[in-house]
Design a protein around this motif. Structure first.
Motif, PDB file in Angstrom:
ATOM      1  N   UNK A 169       8.062   8.534   0.458  1.00 39.41           N
ATOM      2  CA  UNK A 169       6.467   7.602   0.591  1.00 39.41           C
ATOM      3  C   UNK A 169       5.014   7.982  -0.413  1.00 39.41           C
ATOM      4  N   UNK A 170       5.270   7.012  -1.017  1.00 42.69           N
ATOM      5  CA  UNK A 170       4.313   7.210  -2.250  1.00 42.69           C
ATOM      6  C   UNK A 170       3.296   6.273  -1.974  1.00 42.69           C
ATOM      7  N   UNK A 171       1.401   6.572  -1.876  1.00 43.29           N
ATOM      8  CA  UNK A 171       0.424   6.238  -1.393  1.00 43.29           C
ATOM      9  C   UNK A 171      -0.017   5.853  -2.644  1.00 43.29           C
ATOM     10  N   UNK A 172      -0.166   4.593  -2.685  1.00 39.67           N
ATOM     11  CA  UNK A 172      -1.115   4.310  -4.239  1.00 39.67           C
ATOM     12  C   UNK A 172      -2.437   3.784  -3.557  1.00 39.67           C
ATOM     13  N   UNK A 173      -3.317   4.446  -5.351  1.00 34.24           N
ATOM     14  CA  UNK A 173      -4.646   5.072  -4.880  1.00 34.24           C
ATOM     15  C   UNK A 173      -4.962   3.218  -4.997  1.00 34.24           C
ATOM     16  N   UNK A 174      -6.817   3.487  -4.218  1.00 32.95           N
ATOM     17  CA  UNK A 174      -7.433   3.038  -4.667  1.00 32.95           C
ATOM     18  C   UNK A 174      -8.523   2.671  -4.016  1.00 32.95           C
ATOM     19  N   UNK A 175      -9.538   1.836  -3.627  1.00 30.82           N
ATOM     20  CA  UNK A 175     -10.354   1.834  -2.643  1.00 30.82           C
ATOM     21  C   UNK A 175     -10.311   1.457  -1.463  1.00 30.82           C
ATOM     22  N   UNK A 232       1.184  -1.353  -0.679  1.00 33.98           N
ATOM     23  CA  UNK A 232      -0.216   0.142   0.086  1.00 33.98           C
ATOM     24  C   UNK A 232       0.347   1.658  -0.230  1.00 33.98           C
ATOM     25  N   UNK A 233       1.397   1.523   0.911  1.00 36.93           N
ATOM     26  CA  UNK A 233       2.284   2.167   0.738  1.00 36.93           C
ATOM     27  C   UNK A 233       4.240   1.744   0.191  1.00 36.93           C
ATOM     28  N   UNK A 234       4.960   2.601  -0.733  1.00 33.71           N
ATOM     29  CA  UNK A 234       6.274   2.038  -1.770  1.00 33.71           C
ATOM     30  C   UNK A 234       6.865   3.599  -1.023  1.00 33.71           C
ATOM     31  N   UNK A 235       8.166   3.581  -1.237  1.00 31.70           N
ATOM     32  CA  UNK A 235       9.631   4.057  -0.838  1.00 31.70           C
ATOM     33  C   UNK A 235      10.157   4.374  -2.152  1.00 31.70           C
ATOM     34  N   UNK A 236       9.660   5.635  -2.606  1.00 35.12           N
ATOM     35  CA  UNK A 236      10.425   5.855  -3.777  1.00 35.12           C
ATOM     36  C   UNK A 236      11.046   7.323  -4.055  1.00 35.12           C
TER      37      UNK A 236
END
Length: 192
Positions: free
Chosen positions: A22-28, A14-18
């Motif tokens: 920290x970039x949050x993946x959008x979803x439901x 759900x959270x990926x370090x880039x």
């Protein structure tokens, strides 16, 4: 992969370090998915209820048409054969809800009337079909006389104790279908 390993994989991704951010993946969210699922289930259930009502209505209309055709057929056969005929509930039933039998009452074999034809149907649960005749509540007699072709009376389709339709027949063999219940016929809206 099992269900729990897929869930844990999705939660950790759900959270990926880039590049240090920290970039949050959008979803439901789970709440959004539950709301959509609940709306889908509500829509499906309401569709099933409405479609089952229409299926019952269609079946009753088909039985009503068979009843009308059977009465007209019995009247015509009495005139063609020149003998009195009798329309009774199906022999396996005590009322008309299972069907009806046309018999030749003047021509008997071994003490039983000869069956000319039989109509069989099965009314949905909660429905009854009852004959209210001027001369008999258990049979309709057809004679080969144009002035007195049959017994007077009417059939009542009863749904949970309330008359739904009435099939009125006069002595000349004329059949009229009336809507006995204004709510069931859509003339009055029922408010619960």
């Amino acid at each position: 992969m099992g269900f729990t390993s897929i869930c844990s994989f999705l939660l950790t991704q759900n959270s990926i370090a880039r590049k240090g951010h920290r970039v949050r993946i959008k979803g439901f969210t789970s709440l959004e998915l539950l709301v959509v699922l609940a709306l889908f289930i509500l829509f499906t259930v309401s569709t099933l209820v409405v479609s089952s009502h229409f299926l019952v209505e269609r079946k009753l209309q088909k039985i009503l048409a068979q009843l009308e055709q059977g009465i007209q057929y019995a009247r015509a056969q009495a005139l063609v054969l020149g003998r009195p005929l009798q329309l009774t509930p199906d022999m396996s039933a005590s009322d008309w809800s299972q069907g009806m039998v046309l018999t030749d009452i003047s021509n008997q074999h071994a003490g039983k009337p000869i069956i000319i034809t039989r109509w069989q149907w099965r009314l949905p649960a909660g429905y009854l079909l009852v004959w209210h005749g001027a001369q008999s509540s258990s049979a309709i007699v057809f004679v080969p006389d144009l002035q007195h072709a049959m017994s007077n009376g009417h059939f009542s389709f009863i749904q949970n104790g309330v008359e739904w339709r009435r099939v009125i027949m006069n002595r000349l063999g004329s059949v009229h279908v009336l809507c006995a219940n204004k709510i069931a016929c859509g003339e009055i809206t029922a408010y619960v």
